[in-house]
Design an enzyme around this catalytic site. Structure first.
Site, PDB file in Angstrom:
ATOM      1  CE  LYS A  70      -3.858  -0.210  -0.019  1.00  0.00           C
ATOM      2  NZ  LYS A  70      -4.817  -0.426  -1.131  1.00  0.00           N
ATOM      3  CB  ALA A  96      -8.621   3.009  10.256  1.00  0.00           C
ATOM      4  CG  PHE A 130      -7.423  -2.686  14.325  1.00  0.00           C
ATOM      5  CD1 PHE A 130      -8.785  -2.485  14.268  1.00  0.00           C
ATOM      6  CD2 PHE A 130      -6.957  -3.933  14.716  1.00  0.00           C
ATOM      7  CE1 PHE A 130      -9.672  -3.494  14.590  1.00  0.00           C
ATOM      8  CE2 PHE A 130      -7.832  -4.946  15.041  1.00  0.00           C
ATOM      9  CZ  PHE A 130      -9.197  -4.724  14.975  1.00  0.00           C
TER      10      PHE A 130
END
Length: 252
Positions: A70, A96, A130
């Site tokens: 990414k 996210a 996360f």
């Protein structure tokens, strides 16, 4: 097949093919879906939230092939725009972990976390954290990034609120779903046990560098520049679970 061949090269080259095709077709603006993985990895722990000025350090121990893919793909996109000189505009959305309602059995690894919790596949969860965002809000941010003049040449983090642990998600499921969350674990596994288990369970090896790493991030730019507003973490998690249950994708 090596990670570079399977993940990194297709991500970078595929992004560049789209940009070349857009340029040749006279497209005005392309919105690339990148990831928070291109922003907040490979750095020491810190209290200050990551924002759009940050880039992942590819030499970091927690940078897995997906994260590297990414990062390199987004870097290649910005480099292409800088060299193109054709008037093609670029905006980038960096989500996210994406949650929210699913449409069928083909879903992402983020959704798999909720499914595994509901199925009771994990007796205890690893200490992993996360950011969370609802897929519907990610779609909305893409539209804003495409249409708003202010979005030209900008990156936008898509995150709903505070960073969550997998244990936090489990607590939301138990609190909101009642008996339907009867298999959801209540315990967090100690890091040493996860590291020991990773010697025998290959899927856990990618988790080990993430243990205890909290990456705070902010969507203040998307909110202030584009007027973007996101659903809460709890709403995104609950929508994920409700859709999995409704579609019969979890154990009865």
């Amino acid at each position: 097949m090596f990670p570079r061949t399977r993940t990194i090269i297709p991500a970078r080259d595929g992004t560049l093919r789209v940009l070349r095709a857009a340029r040749e077709a006279g497209v005005k603006r392309v919105v690339v879906t990148s990831s928070l993985g291109a922003i907040g990895y490979g750095h020491p722990s810190r209290d200050r939230p990551f924002d759009e000025t940050d880039w992942t350090n590819l030499d970091g121990a927690d940078v897995q092939p997906y994260i590297k893919s990414k990062t390199l793909a987004e870097r290649a996109a910005w480099d292409f725009i800088a060299r193109a000189g054709s008037g093609l505009e670029l905006s980038v959305v960096n989500p996210a972990g994406i949650f929210g309602p699913v449409l069928g059995p083909d879903f992402s690894s983020s959704i798999e976390i909720v499914k595994s919790l509901l199925d009771g596949a994990m007796p205890a969860v690893p200490r992993v954290y996360f950011g969370v965002v609802d897929v519907r809000d990610v779609a909305d941010l893409h539209l804003r990034a495409m249409m708003a003049p202010e979005a030209k040449g900008e990156r936008f983090i898509a995150v709903s609120g505070e960073t969550m642990s997998i244990l936090d998600i489990a607590r939301v499921l138990r609190r909101e779903l009642g008996p339907r969350a009867r298999r959801v674990p209540r315990l967090q596994a100690p890091d040493w046990l996860v590291r020991l288990a990773a010697n025998r369970i290959p899927l856990l090896r990618a988790v080990v560098p993430m243990l205890g790493r909290v990456r705070h991030s902010t969507s203040a730019k998307a909110r202030s520049l584009l007027g973007w507003r996101a659903r809460s973490n709890d709403e995104a998690i609950l929508a994920t679970a409700e859709s999995l249950i409704r579609l019969g994708l979890v154990k009865g």
